[in-house]
Design a protein around this motif. Sequence first.
Motif, mmCIF file in Angstrom:
data_model
loop_
_atom_site.group_PDB
_atom_site.id
_atom_site.type_symbol
_atom_site.label_atom_id
_atom_site.label_comp_id
_atom_site.label_asym_id
_atom_site.label_seq_id
_atom_site.Cartn_x
_atom_site.Cartn_y
_atom_site.Cartn_z
ATOM 1 N N GLU A 55 0.911 -1.122 0.101
ATOM 2 C CA GLU A 55 0.014 0.117 -0.204
ATOM 3 C C GLU A 55 1.056 1.139 -0.069
ATOM 4 O OE1 GLU A 55 -3.026 0.204 2.933
ATOM 5 O OE2 GLU A 55 -3.766 -1.669 2.481
ATOM 6 N N TRP A 56 1.896 1.191 0.885
ATOM 7 C CA TRP A 56 2.756 2.360 0.958
ATOM 8 C C TRP A 56 3.427 2.634 -0.604
ATOM 9 C CZ3 TRP A 56 8.038 3.138 0.352
ATOM 10 C CH2 TRP A 56 8.643 4.631 0.903
ATOM 11 N N ILE A 57 4.020 1.647 -0.950
ATOM 12 C CA ILE A 57 4.467 1.712 -2.421
ATOM 13 C C ILE A 57 3.660 2.193 -3.454
ATOM 14 C CG2 ILE A 57 5.608 0.403 -4.471
ATOM 15 C CD1 ILE A 57 6.778 -1.474 -2.369
ATOM 16 N N VAL A 58 2.547 1.672 -3.473
ATOM 17 C CA VAL A 58 1.541 2.322 -4.442
ATOM 18 C C VAL A 58 0.846 3.510 -4.253
ATOM 19 C CG1 VAL A 58 -1.120 1.949 -5.103
ATOM 20 C CG2 VAL A 58 0.623 -0.095 -4.857
ATOM 21 N N ASN A 59 0.904 3.900 -3.040
ATOM 22 C CA ASN A 59 0.596 5.346 -2.822
ATOM 23 C C ASN A 59 1.698 6.372 -2.945
ATOM 24 O OD1 ASN A 59 -2.028 4.682 -1.644
ATOM 25 N ND2 ASN A 59 -1.674 4.516 0.369
ATOM 26 N N SER A 60 2.800 5.715 -2.454
ATOM 27 C CA SER A 60 4.252 6.884 -2.985
ATOM 28 C C SER A 60 4.450 6.971 -4.139
ATOM 29 C CB SER A 60 5.362 6.233 -2.028
ATOM 30 O OG SER A 60 5.752 5.314 -2.568
ATOM 31 N N LYS A 61 4.241 5.886 -4.959
ATOM 32 C CA LYS A 61 4.393 6.051 -6.581
ATOM 33 C C LYS A 61 3.627 6.902 -7.076
ATOM 34 C CE LYS A 61 7.203 1.821 -7.592
ATOM 35 N NZ LYS A 61 6.865 0.630 -8.108
ATOM 36 N N SER A 62 2.327 6.714 -6.610
ATOM 37 C CA SER A 62 1.200 7.533 -7.284
ATOM 38 C C SER A 62 1.244 9.259 -7.159
ATOM 39 C CB SER A 62 -0.349 7.136 -6.943
ATOM 40 O OG SER A 62 -0.552 7.144 -5.672
ATOM 41 N N ASN A 63 1.724 9.089 -5.913
ATOM 42 C CA ASN A 63 1.979 10.628 -5.209
ATOM 43 C C ASN A 63 3.108 11.293 -6.237
ATOM 44 O OD1 ASN A 63 -0.115 10.840 -3.449
ATOM 45 N ND2 ASN A 63 1.127 10.107 -1.735
ATOM 46 N N ASN A 64 4.246 10.528 -6.143
ATOM 47 C CA ASN A 64 5.381 11.063 -7.096
ATOM 48 C C ASN A 64 4.954 11.188 -8.587
ATOM 49 O OD1 ASN A 64 7.037 11.112 -4.631
ATOM 50 N ND2 ASN A 64 7.666 8.925 -5.159
ATOM 51 N N PHE A 65 4.208 10.377 -8.847
ATOM 52 C CA PHE A 65 3.724 10.710 -10.484
ATOM 53 C C PHE A 65 2.892 11.854 -10.569
ATOM 54 C CE2 PHE A 65 0.282 9.907 -13.563
ATOM 55 C CZ PHE A 65 1.152 9.990 -14.679
#
Length: 79
Positions: A55-65
């Motif tokens: 969940e953290w990875i998905v959230n951080s990747k989408s936020n960075n995107f």
Amino acid sequence: MNAVPQGKKFALIQDLMSNGYNIVLLCRLAQVSRSGFYKWMKRQTFISPKQREDEWIVNSKSNNFFKGCKAILNRRHIA
């Protein structure tokens, strides 16, 4: 009822159990064990460290995107 995945059987049992039906009868009709049902229920409420990390990875990747897209749009707007 063997063609139905166990997870769906367990979800149905949980729903019917909350309406007052007998857990022993429901498990017998669905051809699943009570212990398997209770283990499934426990897994539904427990979030594993791997799930948290995912969940953290998905959230951080989408936020960075989205931050990257915003930066690109801001540069284009300024230029």
